[in-house]
Design an enzyme around this catalytic site. Structure first.
Site, short mmCIF file in Angstrom:
data_model
loop_
_atom_site.label_atom_id
_atom_site.label_comp_id
_atom_site.label_asym_id
_atom_site.label_seq_id
_atom_site.Cartn_x
_atom_site.Cartn_y
_atom_site.Cartn_z
N HIS A 1 -4.70 7.86 -3.32
CA HIS A 1 -5.66 8.68 -4.07
C HIS A 1 -6.06 7.95 -5.36
O HIS A 1 -5.22 7.30 -6.00
CB HIS A 1 -5.07 10.04 -4.39
CG HIS A 1 -5.19 11.01 -3.26
ND1 HIS A 1 -4.53 12.22 -3.25
CD2 HIS A 1 -5.89 10.97 -2.09
CE1 HIS A 1 -4.84 12.88 -2.12
NE2 HIS A 1 -5.66 12.13 -1.42
N ASP B 1 -6.59 8.63 -8.44
CA ASP B 1 -5.90 8.84 -9.71
C ASP B 1 -4.57 8.10 -9.77
O ASP B 1 -3.96 7.98 -10.83
CB ASP B 1 -5.71 10.33 -10.00
CG ASP B 1 -4.94 11.06 -8.92
OD1 ASP B 1 -5.24 10.85 -7.73
OD2 ASP B 1 -4.03 11.84 -9.24
#
Length: 289
Positions: free
Chosen positions: A90, A92
């Site tokens: 992901h 982030d």
């Protein structure tokens, strides 16, 4: 897609800024707080005391200020990054990995080849040895298909990425994430923590340092309760995923409903696979379309 913690009603805010957690572990908090990232992404620097070589876990977003802080932290401790490890892909957690690795002159190891830099990936059972530090790879899919956790037995501690968070619970990110895999991963983590009850949680978001065995036990109980709530919602007449979300997550901020919907879709798929929706009489659209 960002990490996706469910913020439960009644969760008390917990101040978290990262920092030095032990002689082997430091956490640099990324400046990306939000409903889906809590206080921000926890970037970990791991190194054996006295070693000049370090492991960087989840460099976080491709944010120059944050990556500068990680590089500065290494320099302040007389260390260099020997390798970057990703708990999952992901953005982030992984978006800044390639930029950071280029600056540090090291490779990136990840389960998903798309996020690697270099020839080596991450496979369950791998032992990564850097300057006397030993990191063991544990396969923990479910939040995403490529989720892995990292065991530091000398602490002892487990870096869980988004599989287990420091506050709240995690959405299983349908369709990439699968609830059956996630429940199996929680069971494996609980077995590990039960064998080492002093093992601490080092999560991808939220405060670090809680007793892992207690947190994962609460996670498993939460999942069982949520599954029952989904079944109850269907029995009460919910005909698609959005209706289930409105029923089950009525007390949760509506800005989090899109993430909750992903979790509901994963739960519905799991229940269908387990043949637990037979009593719905075909009324349910499990894809929620």
């Amino acid at each position: 897609m960002s990490s996706s913690p469910e913020v439960e009603s009644g969760d008390a805010p917990v101040a978290w800024t990262g920092g030095r957690l032990s002689e082997r572990v430091r956490c640099i908090l990324a400046p990306n707080p939000g409903p889906m990232t809590l206080d921000g992404t926890n970037t970990y620097v791991l190194a054996e005391p006295g070693s000049s070589a370090a492991v960087v876990v989840d460099p976080g977003p491709d944010d120059a200020v944050h990556l500068d802080r990680v590089m500065d932290d290494l320099g302040a401790h007389g260390q260099h990054a020997a390798v970057v490890l990703l708990t999952h892909g992901h953005p982030d957690h992984a978006e800044g990995a390639a930029t950071f690795a280029r600056r540090a002159g090291c490779g990136v190891r990840a389960v998903d080849p798309a996020h690697r830099s270099g020839d080596e990936g991450l496979v369950a059972g791998d032992r990564i040895c850097v300057g006397g530090l030993v990191v063991e790879v544990m396969d923990t899919p479910g939040h995403t298909a490529d989720s892995a956790s990292l065991v530091l037995r000398d602490e002892p501690a487990l870096l869980t990425g988004d599989t287990v968070l420091g506050r709240g619970t995690t959405v299983v990110a349908h369709p990439d994430g699968r609830l059956g895999d996630y429940l199996d991963s929680l069971e494996r983590i609980e077995r590990l923590a039960s064998r080492q009850p002093q093992m601490r949680l080092l999560p991808g978001h939220g405060p670090a340092g809680a007793a892992l065995v207690q947190v994962v036990s609460l996670y498993r109980a939460h999942r069982a309760a949520r599954l029952q709530q989904v079944v109850d919602a269907v029995d009460a007449g919910a005909v698609d995923a959005d209706a289930v979300v409105a029923h089950v997550y009525a007390d949760v901020d509506r800005t989090l409903w899109p993430a909750a919907r992903l979790s509901v879709l994963a739960q519905l798929d799991y229940l269908v696979e387990a043949s637990r929706l037979a009593r719905a009489g075909g009324r349910l659209s499990v894809r929620g379309a």
